[in-house]
Scaffold this active site. Structure first.
Site, PDB file in Angstrom:
ATOM      1  N   HIS A 141       0.845  -1.195   0.000  1.00 17.89           N
ATOM      2  CA  HIS A 141       0.000   0.000   0.000  1.00 17.89           C
ATOM      3  C   HIS A 141       0.878   1.241   0.000  1.00 17.89           C
ATOM      4  CE1 HIS A 141      -2.939   2.984   1.103  1.00 17.89           C
ATOM      5  NE2 HIS A 141      -2.388   3.188   2.277  1.00 17.89           N
ATOM      6  N   GLU A 171       1.615  -0.066 -22.371  1.00 17.21           N
ATOM      7  CA  GLU A 171       1.957  -1.315 -21.671  1.00 17.21           C
ATOM      8  C   GLU A 171       0.886  -1.721 -20.636  1.00 17.21           C
ATOM      9  OE1 GLU A 171       5.409  -3.035 -21.681  1.00 17.21           O
ATOM     10  OE2 GLU A 171       5.146  -2.198 -23.685  1.00 17.21           O
ATOM     11  N   HIS A 212      -6.984   8.486  -1.088  1.00 13.43           N
ATOM     12  CA  HIS A 212      -6.033   7.930  -0.133  1.00 13.43           C
ATOM     13  C   HIS A 212      -4.816   7.288  -0.816  1.00 13.43           C
ATOM     14  CE1 HIS A 212      -5.425   5.426   3.788  1.00 13.43           C
ATOM     15  NE2 HIS A 212      -4.298   5.546   3.113  1.00 13.43           N
TER      16      HIS A 212
HETATM   17  O1  2HA Z   1       0.487   3.338   7.353  1.00 10.00           O
HETATM   18  O2  2HA Z   1      -0.856   4.533   4.932  1.00 10.00           O
HETATM   19  O3  2HA Z   1      -3.339   3.752   5.408  1.00 10.00           O
HETATM   20  C1  2HA Z   1      -0.159   4.538   7.141  1.00 10.00           C
HETATM   21  C2  2HA Z   1      -1.168   4.378   6.084  1.00 10.00           C
HETATM   22  C3  2HA Z   1      -2.517   4.008   6.487  1.00 10.00           C
HETATM   23 ZN    ZN Z   2      -2.473   4.813   3.586  1.00  8.36          ZN
END
Ligand code: 2HA
Ligand code: ZN
Length: 277
Positions: A141, A171, A212
């Site tokens: 993430h 691509e 986010h």
């Molecule tokens: O770890 O990115 O989504 C901090 C983050 C939470």
């Molecule tokens: Zn995050």
């Protein structure tokens, strides 16, 4: 030899550093987990603590991850600091036999907990393990600028995002032929966002979190990092075109071109996101 000199820890540390260098990890933003292969966990065991930490319930459970081990970034820790002090910023977690709790067996030497998104990572690992027949190892993430910016412009659907990204860099249909999922804005860190994201991961190997960031998965660190990188680069091109063109696009890759790419590169494209021929 130290545990941090092993090939897998070195690869994990390098991925954290590379993410930081890309600008995807302001402050403590982002998190990375790696599901250790049984033989990798066995080789690392001599480095584990004699007195392991307490078992901590996750609020989520996965049958297919009972008794496994993960490398994880720490909650509140900065990717920027991982190469300087991996033992303070990373940990290795053991999952209990019930598949619903973790304990720290190495790392976070100055205290701390695994990433606040561990429940999301854990459920995503479970789903991707199932879908990829045991191939998936990585959930990653990050907060890349351009993919987040796109979530203020486009409708928050997998179809809108997938088409925009596929058509922003030739691509892309080859790198993520299934497309990307999109989750609406939600409070991060809890079981709810974990369930929504893992639902998307049944179909996609990447999921955008509105306003986010991005979640990606992969069979190894290079592939997962490469997927994050490819999606963010396409998003950057998309945002440049939108900005420079004032919302006007002169021309783009036609749907027939995406089918041609898929045919020539031998990938199965998600037809649901292409217009009928
Ligand atoms: O770890 O990115 O989504 C901090 C983050 C939470
Ligand atoms: Zn995050």
């Amino acid at each position: 030899m130290k545990i941090t000199d092993t090939e897998i820890l070195q690869a994990f540390i390098r991925t954290c550093e590379d993410g930081w260098l890309q600008g995807w990890h302001e402050r403590n933003g982002g998190n990375l987990t790696y599901l250790l292969k049984a033989e990798e966990a066995e080789a690392l065991k001599p480095f584990f603590r004699e007195a392991c930490g307490e078992w901590v319930q996750m609020g989520v459970q996965a049958e297919n991850l009972r008794g496994t081990y993960f490398i994880a970034t720490g909650s509140g820790k900065y990717f920027r600091n991982v190469p300087l002090a991996p033992e303070d910023n990373l940990c290795i977690l053991e999952i209990n036999d019930a598949g619903d709790s973790w304990r720290i067996v190495w790392g976070l030497e100055k205290g701390g907990r695994p990433t606040s998104e561990f429940p999301s990572h854990f459920l995503n690992h479970s789903v991707r393990k199932e879908v990829t027949k045991g191939e998936n190892r990585v959930i990653y993430h990050a907060h890349p600028v351009n993919i987040v910016a796109m979530t203020y412009i486009l409708p928050l659907t997998a179809r809108d995002f997938t088409r925009a990204l596929w058509k922003s860099e030739t691509e892309c249909p080859v790198v993520f032929p299934q497309g990307v999922g999109v989750a609406p804005w939600m409070v991060p860190g809890g079981a709810e966002i974990a369930h929504v994201t893992s639902g998307l991961m049944k179909t996609y190997d990447a999921a955008v979190w509105a306003h986010h960031g991005l979640f990606v998965s992969g069979p190894d660190l290079d592939t997962a990092f490469g997927l994050m990188h490819t999606i963010e680069k396409a998003a950057e091109i998309y945002m440049l075109v939108q900005s420079a063109g004032g919302g006007r696009t002169g021309q783009t890759i036609p749907d027939s071109g995406i089918r041609d790419i898929a045919r020539d590169f031998g990938v199965t494209i998600n037809e649901a996101f292409l217009n009928a021929e």
